[in-house]
Scaffold this motif. Structure first.
Motif, mmCIF file in Angstrom:
data_model
loop_
_atom_site.group_PDB
_atom_site.id
_atom_site.type_symbol
_atom_site.label_atom_id
_atom_site.label_comp_id
_atom_site.label_asym_id
_atom_site.label_seq_id
_atom_site.Cartn_x
_atom_site.Cartn_y
_atom_site.Cartn_z
ATOM 1 N N GLY A 244 0.918 -1.120 -0.024
ATOM 2 C CA GLY A 244 -0.074 0.031 0.001
ATOM 3 C C GLY A 244 1.006 1.233 -0.037
ATOM 4 N N THR A 245 0.946 1.903 1.214
ATOM 5 C CA THR A 245 1.503 3.199 1.217
ATOM 6 C C THR A 245 3.022 3.308 1.060
ATOM 7 N N TYR A 246 3.599 2.184 1.670
ATOM 8 C CA TYR A 246 5.002 2.038 1.356
ATOM 9 C C TYR A 246 5.449 1.800 -0.214
ATOM 10 N N ALA A 247 4.574 0.958 -0.838
ATOM 11 C CA ALA A 247 4.756 0.695 -2.438
ATOM 12 C C ALA A 247 4.624 1.993 -3.018
ATOM 13 N N ALA B 98 -4.376 21.522 -1.003
ATOM 14 C CA ALA B 98 -4.645 20.818 0.117
ATOM 15 C C ALA B 98 -4.589 19.398 -0.261
ATOM 16 N N GLY B 99 -5.092 18.714 -1.361
ATOM 17 C CA GLY B 99 -5.012 17.083 -1.299
ATOM 18 C C GLY B 99 -3.350 17.005 -1.541
ATOM 19 N N GLU B 100 -2.573 17.811 -1.978
ATOM 20 C CA GLU B 100 -1.090 17.361 -2.060
ATOM 21 C C GLU B 100 -0.615 17.338 -0.505
ATOM 22 N N GLN B 101 -1.133 18.340 0.034
ATOM 23 C CA GLN B 101 -0.636 18.493 1.641
ATOM 24 C C GLN B 101 -1.210 17.038 2.227
ATOM 25 N N VAL B 102 -2.337 16.523 2.106
ATOM 26 C CA VAL B 102 -2.541 15.387 2.579
ATOM 27 C C VAL B 102 -1.517 14.243 2.503
ATOM 28 N N SER B 103 -1.294 14.243 1.168
ATOM 29 C CA SER B 103 -0.849 13.096 0.521
ATOM 30 C C SER B 103 0.793 13.249 1.236
ATOM 31 N N ARG B 104 1.373 14.288 1.392
ATOM 32 C CA ARG B 104 2.800 14.672 1.920
ATOM 33 C C ARG B 104 2.744 14.252 3.447
ATOM 34 N N GLU B 105 1.752 14.516 4.244
ATOM 35 C CA GLU B 105 1.408 14.387 5.650
ATOM 36 C C GLU B 105 1.740 12.619 5.830
ATOM 37 N N ILE B 106 0.803 12.063 4.889
ATOM 38 C CA ILE B 106 0.859 10.607 5.030
ATOM 39 C C ILE B 106 2.407 9.994 5.000
ATOM 40 N N MET B 107 2.906 10.367 3.782
ATOM 41 C CA MET B 107 3.914 9.938 3.368
ATOM 42 C C MET B 107 5.386 10.366 4.287
ATOM 43 N N SER B 108 5.126 11.297 4.947
ATOM 44 C CA SER B 108 6.068 11.684 5.793
ATOM 45 C C SER B 108 6.110 10.627 6.981
ATOM 46 N N ALA B 109 5.245 9.733 7.000
ATOM 47 C CA ALA B 109 5.525 8.876 8.388
ATOM 48 C C ALA B 109 5.794 7.546 7.609
ATOM 49 N N MET C 224 -3.154 2.808 9.293
ATOM 50 C CA MET C 224 -3.150 2.967 8.059
ATOM 51 C C MET C 224 -4.670 3.194 7.683
ATOM 52 N N GLU C 225 -5.441 2.759 8.600
ATOM 53 C CA GLU C 225 -6.872 3.055 8.380
ATOM 54 C C GLU C 225 -7.259 4.621 8.388
ATOM 55 N N LYS C 226 -6.573 5.351 9.238
ATOM 56 C CA LYS C 226 -6.627 6.742 9.265
ATOM 57 C C LYS C 226 -6.040 7.446 8.155
ATOM 58 N N TRP C 227 -5.100 6.865 7.360
ATOM 59 C CA TRP C 227 -4.431 7.300 6.342
ATOM 60 C C TRP C 227 -5.285 7.295 5.134
ATOM 61 N N ARG C 228 -6.040 6.027 5.003
ATOM 62 C CA ARG C 228 -6.936 5.668 4.050
ATOM 63 C C ARG C 228 -8.264 6.697 3.964
ATOM 64 N N TRP C 229 -8.349 7.131 5.138
ATOM 65 C CA TRP C 229 -9.608 8.001 5.183
ATOM 66 C C TRP C 229 -9.315 9.597 4.956
ATOM 67 N N LYS C 230 -8.203 9.707 5.476
ATOM 68 C CA LYS C 230 -7.672 11.072 5.010
ATOM 69 C C LYS C 230 -7.550 11.191 3.364
ATOM 70 N N ALA C 231 -7.040 10.125 2.625
ATOM 71 C CA ALA C 231 -6.795 10.221 1.390
ATOM 72 C C ALA C 231 -8.399 10.358 0.738
ATOM 73 N N ALA C 232 -9.047 9.393 0.890
ATOM 74 C CA ALA C 232 -10.319 9.481 0.713
ATOM 75 C C ALA C 232 -10.995 10.592 0.804
ATOM 76 N N LEU C 233 -11.222 11.294 1.934
ATOM 77 C CA LEU C 233 -11.935 12.673 2.332
ATOM 78 C C LEU C 233 -11.210 13.742 1.383
ATOM 79 N N ALA D 149 10.837 12.004 0.281
ATOM 80 C CA ALA D 149 11.918 11.903 1.358
ATOM 81 C C ALA D 149 11.341 12.627 2.675
ATOM 82 N N SER D 150 11.499 12.276 3.743
ATOM 83 C CA SER D 150 11.023 12.873 4.847
ATOM 84 C C SER D 150 11.427 12.552 6.276
ATOM 85 N N PRO D 151 11.266 13.299 7.357
ATOM 86 C CA PRO D 151 11.975 12.970 8.542
ATOM 87 C C PRO D 151 11.831 11.382 9.085
ATOM 88 N N ALA D 152 10.964 10.669 8.425
ATOM 89 C CA ALA D 152 10.659 9.375 8.955
ATOM 90 C C ALA D 152 11.762 8.449 8.294
#
Length: 205
Positions: A25-28, A108-119, A139-148, A176-179
């Motif tokens: 999923g998100t890692y891929a 705003a959509g890009e910001q959501v994506s980058r917040e998820i990918m930062s983790a 991961m369920e929270k990430w999906r809901w954020k992306a869906a919203l 690439a992120s702090p994670a």
């Protein structure tokens, strides 16, 4: 706590396979991989102990294979990936619209994506001290954020047009992120930290 076969806690059984959802999923998505293959083993007798242990992704049955928890985890991961794929298609289309409100929705959509990918850490597959996968709840929270975020963008652009667009998304290094452990990443011929397949002394590239 629910108890499964032979006293094995069901929560424990599910928790062991969140890695499959993360990996597919998100890692891929963050790695930018165009294809993912999984090497699978089957050990033991799945009907004697179907929950605990590594029995592969499906169980043999008279009417055909039955999906196991790992199989369902992969399916969830693929769905996570598809949400992110859709999100970036909508972002791409929104940026072509030209009006301020649609552009703001794209940002705003890009910001959501980058917040998820930062983790999401590239070091997940590191040979030693790899970053563990997040919890299923995360991961369920990430999906809901992306869906919203997709839902908000669909107020400004059409789904059919977004799906017809060639995908335009940032490359892996743009995420690439702090994670990510900067000391473990190699930006050159090697992107990922050394990892192993069967032999801990053999790294892959």
């Amino acid at each position: 706590e629910d108890v499964g076969v032979r006293g094995c806690p069901v929560a424990e059984a599910v928790r062991a396979f969140v890695r499959d959802r993360y990996f597919f999923g998100t890692y891929a998505w963050k790695t930018g991989a165009s294809e993912i293959l999984q090497w699978v083993y089957a050990f033991g007798d799945p009907w004697k102990e179907p929950i605990r242990g590594n029995h592969g992704y499906a169980y043999p049955a008279p009417d055909g294979p039955l999906p196991g928890i790992p199989w369902e985890s992969i399916r969830e991961g693929i769905d996570d990936y598809r949400y992110h794929d859709l999100l970036w298609r909508l972002i791409t289309l929104a940026r072509k619209a030209g009006d301020a409100k649609t552009a703001a929705a794209a940002n705003a959509g890009e910001q959501v994506s980058r917040e998820i990918m930062s983790a999401v850490a590239f070091t997940y597959q590191a040979r030693s001290n790899g970053t563990p996968p997040p919890s299923a709840a995360t991961m369920e929270k990430w999906r809901w954020k992306a869906a919203l975020a997709c839902s908000e963008l669909l107020k400004h652009v059409k789904l059919e047009e977004a799906l017809a667009l060639p995908l335009q998304r940032p490359g892996p290094l743009d995420f690439a992120s702090p994670a990510d452990d900067a000391t473990a990443l190699k930006y050159g011929e090697e992107l990922f930290a050394d990892a192993n397949f069967e032999d801990a002394h053999v790294a892959w590239s």
